[in-house]
Write a protein that holds these residues in place. Structure first.
Motif, PDB file in Angstrom:
ATOM      1  N   ARG A  28     -11.864 -31.262   8.773  1.00  0.00           N
ATOM      2  CA  ARG A  28     -12.488 -32.579   8.601  1.00  0.00           C
ATOM      3  C   ARG A  28     -13.978 -32.558   8.943  1.00  0.00           C
ATOM      4  O   ARG A  28     -14.713 -33.460   8.565  1.00  0.00           O
ATOM      5  N   GLN A  31     -19.052 -30.204   5.895  1.00  0.00           N
ATOM      6  CA  GLN A  31     -20.186 -31.054   5.576  1.00  0.00           C
ATOM      7  C   GLN A  31     -20.704 -30.904   4.156  1.00  0.00           C
ATOM      8  O   GLN A  31     -21.222 -31.856   3.579  1.00  0.00           O
ATOM      9  N   ASN A  53     -19.949 -38.748   0.054  1.00  0.00           N
ATOM     10  CA  ASN A  53     -18.813 -39.312  -0.675  1.00  0.00           C
ATOM     11  C   ASN A  53     -19.279 -39.928  -1.993  1.00  0.00           C
ATOM     12  O   ASN A  53     -20.361 -40.518  -2.073  1.00  0.00           O
ATOM     13  N   LYS A  67     -14.099 -37.622   1.385  1.00  0.00           N
ATOM     14  CA  LYS A  67     -13.912 -36.998   2.695  1.00  0.00           C
ATOM     15  C   LYS A  67     -12.678 -37.534   3.409  1.00  0.00           C
ATOM     16  O   LYS A  67     -12.029 -36.802   4.156  1.00  0.00           O
ATOM     17  N   GLN A  70     -10.069 -35.611   2.034  1.00  0.00           N
ATOM     18  CA  GLN A  70     -10.374 -34.172   2.095  1.00  0.00           C
ATOM     19  C   GLN A  70     -10.152 -33.524   0.734  1.00  0.00           C
ATOM     20  O   GLN A  70      -9.424 -32.534   0.599  1.00  0.00           O
TER      21      GLN A  70
END
Lengths: 110, 114
Positions: A28, A31, A53, A67, A70
């Motif tokens: 998570r 980047q 995003n 994100k 994921q």
């Protein structure tokens, strides 16, 4: 669980169609997200990167990042036979290390 | 602008020998990365060098080592070669100051261990 997962394919689409390539990642804290194209016997070539995003468009290519889920995807519009290659998803997990998926093989038929 | 270059293109060695692979980054790039791409496997991160120092290392044994020279070119050494070391070894370079870490790859060295 692999850090970066891709369906190995092959993904077969007719010329002119939209090809949709997907990638999920486990960290998570990741980047930056990259898509590379690799022709058989050649080295990977950077197509796009995305770190926010949403969508990022570059010509016939659109990268999408979510994100929360994921999930990263690459859309190729108006697919051409020359787009036939293996597409590698790569995730930057920090400290300049890229983690690659095993790639999705795309076949575009004339 | 010249891209990343690697030499040799192909290298054939026997088990137990040492292999040396070389890489020259894009002009102005200070970071060099090494990856291994074995048949059927994805790219595996080996090493990252910047400003002459090893900055990060992947899950490979110590017989994989390297260095970076003052002109930012780099060398990968593989000692005591094993059959499973047969792979395409890719070098990439980037600007360390670039937050998004775009890495540009060279053509690779195909190492075959007999």
């Amino acid at each position: 669980q692999k850090e970066v997962e891709q369906n190995s394919g092959p993904l077969s689409v007719p010329e002119g169609a939209i090809a949709s390539l997907n990638c999920t990642y486990s960290d998570r804290g990741s980047q930056s997200f990259f898509w590379y194209r690799q022709y058989s016997g050649k080295s990977p070539e950077l197509i796009m990167f995305i770190y926010s995003n949403g969508d990022k468009e570059d010509g016939r290519f659109t990268a999408q990042l979510n994100k929360a889920s994921q999930y990263v995807s690459l859309l190729i519009r108006d697919s051409q036979p020359s787009d036939s290659a293996t597409y590698l998803c790569a995730v930057s997990t920090g400290f300049q290390k890229l983690v690659f998926g095993t790639g999705t093989r795309l076949l575009v038929s004339p | 602008e010249a891209g990343v270059t690697q030499s040799p293109t192909h290298l054939i060695k026997t088990r137990g020998q040492q292999a040396t692979l070389r890489c020259s980054p894009i002009s102005g790039h200070t970071s060099v990365y090494w990856y291994q791409q074995a048949l059927g496997l994805g790219l595996q991160f080996l090493l990252w060098y910047d400003e002459g120092e090893e900055r990060n290392r992947g899950n490979f044994p110590p017989r994989f080592s390297g260095r970076q020279f003052p002109n930012y070119s780099s060398e990968l050494n593989v000692n005591a070669l094993e059959l499973e070391d047969s792979a395409l070894y890719l070098c990439a370079s980037s600007l360390y100051s670039q937050a998004d870490n775009e890495q540009f790859f060279g053509p690779g060295t195909r190492l075959t261990v007999l």
